[in-house]
Motif scaffolding. Sequence first.
Motif, PDB file in Angstrom:
ATOM      1  N   PHE A  25       0.829  -1.212   0.000  1.00  0.00           N
ATOM      2  CA  PHE A  25       0.000   0.000   0.000  1.00  0.00           C
ATOM      3  C   PHE A  25       0.858   1.254   0.000  1.00  0.00           C
ATOM      4  O   PHE A  25       0.573   2.221  -0.723  1.00  0.00           O
ATOM      5  N   SER A  26       1.924   1.271   0.804  1.00  0.00           N
ATOM      6  CA  SER A  26       2.784   2.466   0.886  1.00  0.00           C
ATOM      7  C   SER A  26       3.471   2.740  -0.451  1.00  0.00           C
ATOM      8  O   SER A  26       3.656   3.896  -0.835  1.00  0.00           O
ATOM      9  N   ILE A  27       3.827   1.679  -1.165  1.00  0.00           N
ATOM     10  CA  ILE A  27       4.459   1.846  -2.488  1.00  0.00           C
ATOM     11  C   ILE A  27       3.448   2.396  -3.479  1.00  0.00           C
ATOM     12  O   ILE A  27       3.727   3.352  -4.212  1.00  0.00           O
ATOM     13  N   ARG A  28       2.286   1.776  -3.527  1.00  0.00           N
ATOM     14  CA  ARG A  28       1.248   2.202  -4.481  1.00  0.00           C
ATOM     15  C   ARG A  28       0.856   3.662  -4.263  1.00  0.00           C
ATOM     16  O   ARG A  28       0.679   4.423  -5.212  1.00  0.00           O
ATOM     17  N   LYS A  29       0.726   4.021  -3.009  1.00  0.00           N
ATOM     18  CA  LYS A  29       0.323   5.391  -2.699  1.00  0.00           C
ATOM     19  C   LYS A  29       1.333   6.395  -3.239  1.00  0.00           C
ATOM     20  O   LYS A  29       0.959   7.385  -3.876  1.00  0.00           O
ATOM     21  N   GLN A  30       2.618   6.146  -3.009  1.00  0.00           N
ATOM     22  CA  GLN A  30       3.651   7.059  -3.473  1.00  0.00           C
ATOM     23  C   GLN A  30       3.771   7.066  -4.989  1.00  0.00           C
ATOM     24  O   GLN A  30       3.977   8.115  -5.604  1.00  0.00           O
ATOM     25  N   ASP A  92       9.145  -5.463   5.265  1.00  0.00           N
ATOM     26  CA  ASP A  92       8.660  -4.675   6.399  1.00  0.00           C
ATOM     27  C   ASP A  92       9.160  -3.237   6.349  1.00  0.00           C
ATOM     28  O   ASP A  92       9.350  -2.596   7.379  1.00  0.00           O
ATOM     29  N   VAL A  93       9.369  -2.722   5.131  1.00  0.00           N
ATOM     30  CA  VAL A  93       9.820  -1.337   4.944  1.00  0.00           C
ATOM     31  C   VAL A  93       8.716  -0.530   4.275  1.00  0.00           C
ATOM     32  O   VAL A  93       8.214  -0.903   3.210  1.00  0.00           O
ATOM     33  N   PHE A  94       8.329   0.581   4.896  1.00  0.00           N
ATOM     34  CA  PHE A  94       7.290   1.456   4.366  1.00  0.00           C
ATOM     35  C   PHE A  94       7.925   2.706   3.770  1.00  0.00           C
ATOM     36  O   PHE A  94       8.836   3.284   4.376  1.00  0.00           O
ATOM     37  N   LEU A  95       7.436   3.146   2.621  1.00  0.00           N
ATOM     38  CA  LEU A  95       7.918   4.389   2.025  1.00  0.00           C
ATOM     39  C   LEU A  95       7.296   5.587   2.737  1.00  0.00           C
ATOM     40  O   LEU A  95       6.102   5.588   3.049  1.00  0.00           O
ATOM     41  N   ASP A  96       8.089   6.617   2.936  1.00  0.00           N
ATOM     42  CA  ASP A  96       7.626   7.847   3.579  1.00  0.00           C
ATOM     43  C   ASP A  96       6.698   8.627   2.645  1.00  0.00           C
ATOM     44  O   ASP A  96       6.710   8.435   1.414  1.00  0.00           O
ATOM     45  N   GLU A  97       5.924   9.513   3.229  1.00  0.00           N
ATOM     46  CA  GLU A  97       4.964  10.315   2.451  1.00  0.00           C
ATOM     47  C   GLU A  97       5.636  11.156   1.368  1.00  0.00           C
ATOM     48  O   GLU A  97       5.022  11.477   0.362  1.00  0.00           O
ATOM     49  N   GLY A  98       6.897  11.528   1.574  1.00  0.00           N
ATOM     50  CA  GLY A  98       7.563  12.370   0.580  1.00  0.00           C
ATOM     51  C   GLY A  98       8.443  11.611  -0.392  1.00  0.00           C
ATOM     52  O   GLY A  98       9.162  12.219  -1.195  1.00  0.00           O
ATOM     53  N   TRP A  99       8.395  10.282  -0.357  1.00  0.00           N
ATOM     54  CA  TRP A  99       9.296   9.469  -1.184  1.00  0.00           C
ATOM     55  C   TRP A  99       9.066   9.699  -2.682  1.00  0.00           C
ATOM     56  O   TRP A  99      10.014   9.852  -3.455  1.00  0.00           O
ATOM     57  N   GLY A 100       7.811   9.732  -3.089  1.00  0.00           N
ATOM     58  CA  GLY A 100       7.499   9.885  -4.507  1.00  0.00           C
ATOM     59  C   GLY A 100       7.987  11.213  -5.067  1.00  0.00           C
ATOM     60  O   GLY A 100       8.527  11.269  -6.182  1.00  0.00           O
ATOM     61  N   VAL A 101       7.813  12.280  -4.300  1.00  0.00           N
ATOM     62  CA  VAL A 101       8.305  13.598  -4.733  1.00  0.00           C
ATOM     63  C   VAL A 101       9.823  13.579  -4.835  1.00  0.00           C
ATOM     64  O   VAL A 101      10.413  14.110  -5.783  1.00  0.00           O
TER      65      VAL A 101
END
Length: 315
Positions: A25-30, A92-101
Amino acid sequence: MGKDFKISFIIPCFNEEKIISKTIFSIRKQAECNGLSYEIIVVDNMSTDDSPNIIKRSGVKLVRSSAVTVGAVRNEGVKYSTGNLLVFLDADVFLDEGWGVAIKKKRLELLANRKLITGSHCCVPNSLSQPFLSWYSGIEHDSRNTHLGTGHLIVNRCFFKEVGMFNPNLESGEDYDFCRRAIDSGGIIESDKSLKAYHMGYPQNVVDFLRRESWHGVSDLRSINSFLSSKVALVSFLFSSLHFLFIFSLFFSSYILGLLSVLLVSAILVLVVVNKFNFVGFKDFVNKLIVSYIYLAGRSLSFLKKASRKGRSAQ
């Protein structure tokens, strides 16, 4: 972002039913919020829980692998990928909210220099308790560009293959080995703090920490050359030898020898912390000293683990 920049997220998975959907989910979101061209490949290493079914339901590409090392599992994911940029993540690694930017800003640099290896040392979740919080926070803020872990490593696909991919024979340490070979091939290791990712699976207690470090240390013992070329293995051998010396001193009531061994072990712990970390305040320094002892104890256990495996294989 254009056909010249497609990202393949490659994730090894073994019994991660509690967390793998959140990682996806964290990847898709970013990716989708920032218009990235991407694919997610999860390589399931014969999980015995519900991980494969969860992955299937998520709609990402599922690859089943019976490989015996995590490096080989990651390599298998690359074989099924189509992107020109590979992002290796742990399950078990989540991307941060600013990763995509951040990756969009990094795009031109990555395209211009195919030998650039980036990513970051994973951030520590606030839920981690002391003294391990100090230890892993120190790793998070490590400014040395010697290597990056495969928990969050980004590399050009062509250069990854040119370097020779991950060594499939290494039980652990495949990231350090790859980065070393990449540097020898002209690669540049550059940790980028704007590319934040959170590692949610750090050990929370002494037993789990010892188990993790003893597993990491086995690869340093695969040969005499690998042992002699590993500073950590050599220091761990000295560390364990001094403990035997201390026990010897107790049996023979050699208090000077016992005191000397204690002082030398203390000096080793201080050197480990000073060499490996910056630290903030006395408490942070003490926490790192405590974990450095557990760290070297775990690495010392690698010798026993390696010896027991040799014993089983000889039977």
